[in-house]
Enzyme design. Sequence first.
Site, short mmCIF file in Angstrom:
data_model
loop_
_atom_site.label_atom_id
_atom_site.label_comp_id
_atom_site.label_asym_id
_atom_site.label_seq_id
_atom_site.Cartn_x
_atom_site.Cartn_y
_atom_site.Cartn_z
N TYR A 3 -0.12 -4.65 -6.93
CA TYR A 3 1.10 -4.55 -6.14
C TYR A 3 0.88 -3.80 -4.82
O TYR A 3 1.76 -3.11 -4.34
CB TYR A 3 2.22 -3.88 -6.96
CG TYR A 3 2.47 -4.56 -8.30
CD1 TYR A 3 3.04 -5.83 -8.35
CD2 TYR A 3 2.12 -3.96 -9.50
CE1 TYR A 3 3.26 -6.47 -9.57
CE2 TYR A 3 2.34 -4.58 -10.72
CZ TYR A 3 2.91 -5.83 -10.74
OH TYR A 3 3.12 -6.46 -11.94
N GLU A 62 1.13 -9.97 -21.45
CA GLU A 62 0.91 -10.43 -20.07
C GLU A 62 0.81 -9.26 -19.11
O GLU A 62 1.70 -9.04 -18.28
CB GLU A 62 2.03 -11.40 -19.66
CG GLU A 62 3.40 -10.96 -20.13
CD GLU A 62 4.47 -12.02 -20.02
OE1 GLU A 62 4.22 -13.15 -20.48
OE2 GLU A 62 5.53 -11.72 -19.49
N CYS A 78 8.03 3.29 12.07
CA CYS A 78 9.09 4.25 12.42
C CYS A 78 10.20 4.21 11.37
O CYS A 78 11.26 3.65 11.59
CB CYS A 78 9.64 3.96 13.81
SG CYS A 78 10.75 5.26 14.35
N GLU A 79 9.91 4.75 10.20
CA GLU A 79 10.88 4.86 9.10
C GLU A 79 10.53 6.11 8.35
O GLU A 79 9.34 6.35 8.06
CB GLU A 79 10.73 3.67 8.13
CG GLU A 79 11.28 2.40 8.65
CD GLU A 79 12.16 1.66 7.64
OE1 GLU A 79 12.64 2.26 6.66
OE2 GLU A 79 12.35 0.47 7.87
N TYR A 127 9.30 3.06 -4.50
CA TYR A 127 9.53 3.67 -5.82
C TYR A 127 9.25 5.17 -5.83
O TYR A 127 9.28 5.78 -6.90
CB TYR A 127 8.61 3.05 -6.89
CG TYR A 127 8.52 1.55 -6.88
CD1 TYR A 127 9.63 0.76 -7.15
CD2 TYR A 127 7.31 0.91 -6.63
CE1 TYR A 127 9.54 -0.62 -7.16
CE2 TYR A 127 7.20 -0.47 -6.63
CZ TYR A 127 8.32 -1.23 -6.90
OH TYR A 127 8.22 -2.59 -6.91
N ARG A 182 -0.67 -5.02 -13.87
CA ARG A 182 -1.19 -3.78 -13.29
C ARG A 182 -2.48 -3.31 -13.96
O ARG A 182 -3.43 -2.92 -13.30
CB ARG A 182 -0.11 -2.68 -13.49
CG ARG A 182 -0.43 -1.34 -12.83
CD ARG A 182 0.61 -0.30 -13.26
NE ARG A 182 1.96 -0.81 -13.22
CZ ARG A 182 2.76 -0.79 -12.15
NH1 ARG A 182 2.33 -0.25 -11.06
NH2 ARG A 182 3.98 -1.30 -12.21
N ARG A 196 4.54 0.84 -2.28
CA ARG A 196 4.95 1.50 -3.53
C ARG A 196 5.48 2.92 -3.34
O ARG A 196 6.51 3.28 -3.92
CB ARG A 196 3.83 1.47 -4.56
CG ARG A 196 3.35 0.04 -4.89
CD ARG A 196 2.45 -0.03 -6.10
NE ARG A 196 3.19 0.22 -7.31
CZ ARG A 196 3.16 1.34 -7.99
NH1 ARG A 196 2.40 2.35 -7.59
NH2 ARG A 196 3.88 1.49 -9.07
N GLY A 244 3.28 -4.69 -18.69
CA GLY A 244 3.82 -3.36 -18.46
C GLY A 244 2.91 -2.22 -18.83
O GLY A 244 3.30 -1.06 -18.68
#
Length: 409
Positions: free
Chosen positions: A367, A267, A338-339, A310, A270, A306, A233
């Site tokens: 990621y 662990e 197309c979004e 997010y 990122r 991402r 993290g």
Amino acid sequence: MSGDVRRLDEWDAPRLRGLADEFDTPLYVLDPDRVRKNCDRLLGAFPASDVHYAVKANTTRTVLETVREAGLGAECASAGEVRRALDAGFPASEVRYTAVNPPGRDLDAVVEWADEHPELTVTVDSRDTLERIADRGYEGRLCVRVNPGVGAGHHAKVTTGDAPQFGVPYDRAPGLCEAARDVGDLVGLHAHAGSGIMGEDLSAHEELVRRMSALAGEVGEDGSLEFVAVGGGFGVPYRPEEPPLDLDSVAETTREAFDCDARLAVEPGRYVVADAGVLLTRVTATTETPETTVVGADAGMTDLIRPALYGAYHHIDCLAPDAADREATTCLVAGPVCETADILGEGRSLPEPRRGDLLAVGNAGAYGYEMASQYNSRPRPAVVTVDGGTVARRETLADLTRLEPNYHT
Ligand code: LLP
């Protein structure tokens, strides 16, 4: 703290332009040397601890081999990740499998591999998972995943520690540990607060470490626990003005709160790869609208999800050789899907964009490629190293349909 982060403008622009010309766009560029440096910093900050790379951040063989050579272990979330880690040469003793509601197929595979590699460690997140591996004849090394009741992270969707779906509730952990001892060797405890922790979230991380060492004191008083994993993290600065995480102070806070005999294990995912990767994309069209200049790019949410998922910020630079001579313009950088969510960046100041410009999207090593999809039947992009070595070839249109036996051209 120079060296703690590699900013987007520190990448070699002519080289990136050359790679885009050679391999086309969208293109991920990875710098294994930067991965190595990130690993070295982690090992330096956490001496005498287990540092296991959360491989889910980027499972390409190039990254896995680099991380292994640097001396980290592998933290895996699925049978597929365990397979990749073993294939990349991680010794099984450095591989941990932390299952989240594992499918039976994953357990079948991991139990079979553990037969061959008894040094592998399996982390169970519930009594059911424990029973399911026991039913498959597993008697090996076990770790118990605990829900520490405290969470942190860059977004609610990646705040894990207080989400009920991860791990056994703290007060039930001793019971699961006892049950695990009836099945195999209980060697560790595990918890993870969440992803993208920056300075302001440190108190949650600290509390997690404190709770986990108290638990280790309770269930491991006989000295049988080898390690207590307190998750990954560790955040990285995605915005140019954001300071890097002070890793040494995180490590010190962790050590101070870690009061037990077992070895500390962390662990990070990122932190190892984020700033070792950029995504290159070409401007396909520019449109002036009353609100903003829309910059159409050939990379979008299928290459880097991402921002869509997010609302994550990734810095974007224009690599056009004459960019410095152009007027700054406020832009919306949108992808080819197309979004409405298919946006790489909003309200960005870029040198007046032109069709054909090359854009670099920063901190894309973690990621990014890993979460790429074929939505809208868009082949996944290629990945190369800064030296032009192929990490993963670009998918073709034929790759899109190769799983469909009824597909005819
Ligand atoms: N350990 C466990 C048990 C985890 O679930 C994770 C990440 C990590 C370690 C590594 O976390 P890191 O050091 O990479 O923050 N797709 C999201 C991140 C999801 C992370 C899930 N678990 C993103 O792009 O931000």
